[in-house]
Design an enzyme around this catalytic site. Structure first.
Site, short mmCIF file in Angstrom:
data_model
loop_
_atom_site.label_atom_id
_atom_site.label_comp_id
_atom_site.label_asym_id
_atom_site.label_seq_id
_atom_site.Cartn_x
_atom_site.Cartn_y
_atom_site.Cartn_z
N ASP A 102 0.86 -1.18 0.00
CA ASP A 102 0.00 0.00 0.00
C ASP A 102 0.90 1.23 0.00
O ASP A 102 1.91 1.27 0.70
CB ASP A 102 -0.87 0.00 1.25
CG ASP A 102 -2.30 0.40 0.94
OD1 ASP A 102 -2.49 1.33 0.15
OD2 ASP A 102 -3.23 -0.21 1.50
N ASP A 210 -3.20 4.39 -2.78
CA ASP A 210 -4.30 4.94 -1.99
C ASP A 210 -4.74 6.29 -2.55
O ASP A 210 -3.90 7.17 -2.80
CB ASP A 210 -3.86 5.08 -0.54
CG ASP A 210 -4.98 5.53 0.37
OD1 ASP A 210 -5.84 4.69 0.72
OD2 ASP A 210 -5.01 6.72 0.74
N GLU A 269 -6.73 3.09 -5.98
CA GLU A 269 -8.00 3.36 -5.32
C GLU A 269 -8.53 4.67 -5.88
O GLU A 269 -7.88 5.71 -5.76
CB GLU A 269 -7.81 3.49 -3.80
CG GLU A 269 -9.13 3.75 -3.09
CD GLU A 269 -8.95 4.24 -1.66
OE1 GLU A 269 -9.79 3.91 -0.81
OE2 GLU A 269 -7.96 4.97 -1.40
N HIS A 342 -10.36 -3.15 4.13
CA HIS A 342 -10.15 -2.51 5.43
C HIS A 342 -11.05 -1.30 5.64
O HIS A 342 -11.16 -0.80 6.78
CB HIS A 342 -8.69 -2.08 5.57
CG HIS A 342 -8.29 -1.03 4.58
ND1 HIS A 342 -8.15 -1.28 3.24
CD2 HIS A 342 -8.03 0.29 4.73
CE1 HIS A 342 -7.81 -0.18 2.61
NE2 HIS A 342 -7.73 0.80 3.49
N ASP A 343 -11.69 -0.80 4.58
CA ASP A 343 -12.57 0.37 4.69
C ASP A 343 -14.05 0.02 4.60
O ASP A 343 -14.90 0.90 4.68
CB ASP A 343 -12.25 1.38 3.58
CG ASP A 343 -10.99 2.19 3.84
OD1 ASP A 343 -10.63 2.34 5.03
OD2 ASP A 343 -10.38 2.66 2.87
#
Length: 567
Positions: A102, A210, A269, A342-343
């Site tokens: 990430d 991200d 993302e 994770h979100d």
């Protein structure tokens, strides 16, 4: 450089996301670590995944669990040492898997040295590494309404924070501890590319980027006429896929990847991206991203008030959304396939029945997802049907977004119990509870006190129990992954939606050459008779067993059928 004459290696790959803080603790401090990941690599190899994606392990004050990076070239000591990272990477590669990291490049931590230099003086060379602006004309700094514009932060409050010593505001689309980098600065971009090359040279296989479509802002910083949270303006039209974003991404790809072999993976993302934008980002001839995370399908249960305004998903809307993305990227571009990360809350709790039909609904969702055209992403724990956290008090939450929402909402007069009920459904912490390995105290995750509470159902929902069960979600995931590896039609075949308006059945076909597959799922807790054209074929995989051929689908039943011989 990529060979565009044949499908990329990741078209039949499956990615597994690890949230290191919650995966496996080996030191007893209650926080997952790199050594813990190493001890579980055989488990991931047994599952059959091809790529591991590590959520951030860079040095960070951990205000947003690592998505606030203070040093991009160091592993945070909370996760382990540089030597343990190198061992992890070596062990991953030894098992024939790849590892991507990430990377947060829209913003840094406010503890980053560049930001510390930036706030030291208006004349410091690093001042233009971030967005600094004077108060609105006619206002004095720090007074209400003095912010340079009315944009709201995605984590609550204004997107601008006043800095008294230098008497300017700085921009932060997320937390005030996450100042946005000024990508309009050539110096900033070059430093980012140098850092990315440093990691690639170390041996990693790529990045998950991200908020990558936030890196270009409208430099006019206009006010927004769209309300955001009832107080602030929604600035997203001015920073989502902004005016120079494709220029920046293409420059990044040239600087970091043009000289490398084709065995890397770059995933972006891209909150708010449309199908048309996704086609630009992922068209291989444009040399930008390999694939991206879009949010249309996971926003379908959001009401007018956003993610905190939850409502049931309409199956027809989901079919429409998935079909639009499948068809839209069929000729150019590529889909990433996900429901949990994770979100996002645990999808078996969010969309399925996590009680009576937990196995069936977990495997149904997996079937519908993995059998589409695209690269599937598994989030740790979904392969055993982990459920939402089940927290009942605000003291159990750790997520900065959730804590801010609770504080803001209760301050505005909302009933605390109502707010807690909402958090119980949609908080990001639902996905961040520790991986449930065993039924022993600590869930096999830690011998100490976990940094966040275990899900209350860990004694019954854990890897050990699932793998021993006659109906194992893990074993079912293995079969889905095997189908993608073995059948080219799953990886690259055409997608055709069937019965778009059926209220409970989700059906589609996949076709490549003479091979045709039919995929059917019953999204209800009741039996459902299939239409005539969804009957027949040879069962390849189903969550009700190998010999089930009836025209009636059971609650949450899923089937994958070979329909090559049917007209």
């Amino acid at each position: 450089m990529r060979d565009l004459s044949r499908p990329a290696w990741w078209t039949n790959a499956v990615v597994y996301q690890i949230y290191p803080r919650s995966f496996q603790d080996t030191t007893g401090d209650g926080i997952g670590d790199l050594s813990g990941i190493i001890t579980r690599l055989d488990y991931l190899q047994e599952l059959g995944v091809d790529v591991l994606w590590l959520s951030p392990i860079h040095q960070s004050p951990q205000r947003d669990n690592g998505y606030d990076i203070s040093n991009y070239r160091r592993v945070d000591a909370v996760f382990g040492t540089e030597e343990e990272f190198d061992q992890l990477l070596s062990e991953v590669h030894a098992r024939g898997m790849k590892m991507i990291m990430d990377l947060v490049i829209n913003h840094t931590s406010s503890d980053h040295e560049a930001f510390k230099r930036s706030i030291s003086s208006r004349d410091n060379i690093s001042r233009d590494s971030y967005y600094w602006r004077d108060p609105r004309r006619g206002f004095r700094g720090s007074e209400p309404g003095a912010e340079p514009n009315n944009w709201g932060s995605l984590f609550g409050g204004s997107a601008w924070t006043w800095h008294e010593p230098t008497r300017q505001y700085y921009l932060h689309i997320f937390s005030r501890h996450q100042p946005d980098l000024n990508w309009a600065s050539t110096r900033v971009r070059n430093r980012v590319y140098a850092m990315m090359n440093w990691w690639m040279d170390r041996g990693i296989d790529g990045f998950r980027m991200d908020a990558v479509n936030f890196i270009s802002k409208d430099q006019r910083f206009p006010d927004s006429m769209i309300q955001f949270g009832g107080v602030w303006g929604d600035g997203s039209p001015f920073f989502t896929s902004g005016p120079r974003v494709h220029e920046f991404v293409q420059e990044m790809m040239r600087a970091v990847f043009a000289h490398r072999s084709e065995d890397y993976l770059v995933v972006g993302e891209t909150t708010g991206a449309t199908v048309e934008e996704a086609r630009l980002f992922t068209d291989p001839y444009r040399n930008e991203l390999d694939m991206l995370f879009q949010f249309e399908h996971v926003n379908l249960d959001h009401g007018p008030g956003g993610k905190w305004d939850r409502r049931p998903v309409n199956l027809r809307d989901l079919k429409t959304s998935w079909n639009r993305w499948q068809r839209g990227l069929a000729e150019r571009g590529w889909n990433s396939l996900y429901l949990s990360n994770h979100d996002q809350p645990r999808h078996v709790s969010r969309y399925g029945n996590d009680e009576e039909f937990r196995y069936e609904s977990a495997t149904l969702w997996a079937t519908l997802l993995h059998m589409q055209r695209g690269t599937p992403f598994i989030y740790q724990g979904e392969e055993i049907g982990m459920t939402n956290a089940g927290f009942t008090g605000i003291d159990e939450y750790r997520d900065v977004e959730s804590l801010n929402y609770y504080a803001d909402s209760t301050a505005r007069g909302m009933d605390p119990e109502t707010v807690l009920e909402i958090l119980g459904h949609v908080s990001r912490d639902n996905a961040r509870t520790p991986m449930q390995w065993t039924s022993e105290p600590g869930g096999g995750f830690t011998k100490g006190v976990p940094w966040i509470g275990l899900g209350p159902r860990y004694p019954e929902i854990n890897v050990e129990q699932d793998q021993a069960a006659p109906k194992s979600i893990f074993r079912y995931y293995q079969q889905l992954i095997r189908l993608r590896h073995e059948l080219p039609v799953v990886a690259t075949g055409d997608f055709q939606l069937m019965h778009a308006n059926h209220p409970t059945l989700f059906a589609f076909s996949r076709a490549l050459g003479e091979t045709r597959l039919g995929v059917i799922g019953n999204f209800s807790g009741l039996e459902q008779a299939a239409p005539d054209d969804l009957q027949g074929g040879e069962l390849i995989l189903g969550n009700y067993g190998e010999k089930r051929q009836t025209a009636v689908f059971g609650p949450w039943e899923a089937r994958v059928l070979d329909i090559s011989g049917l007209s």
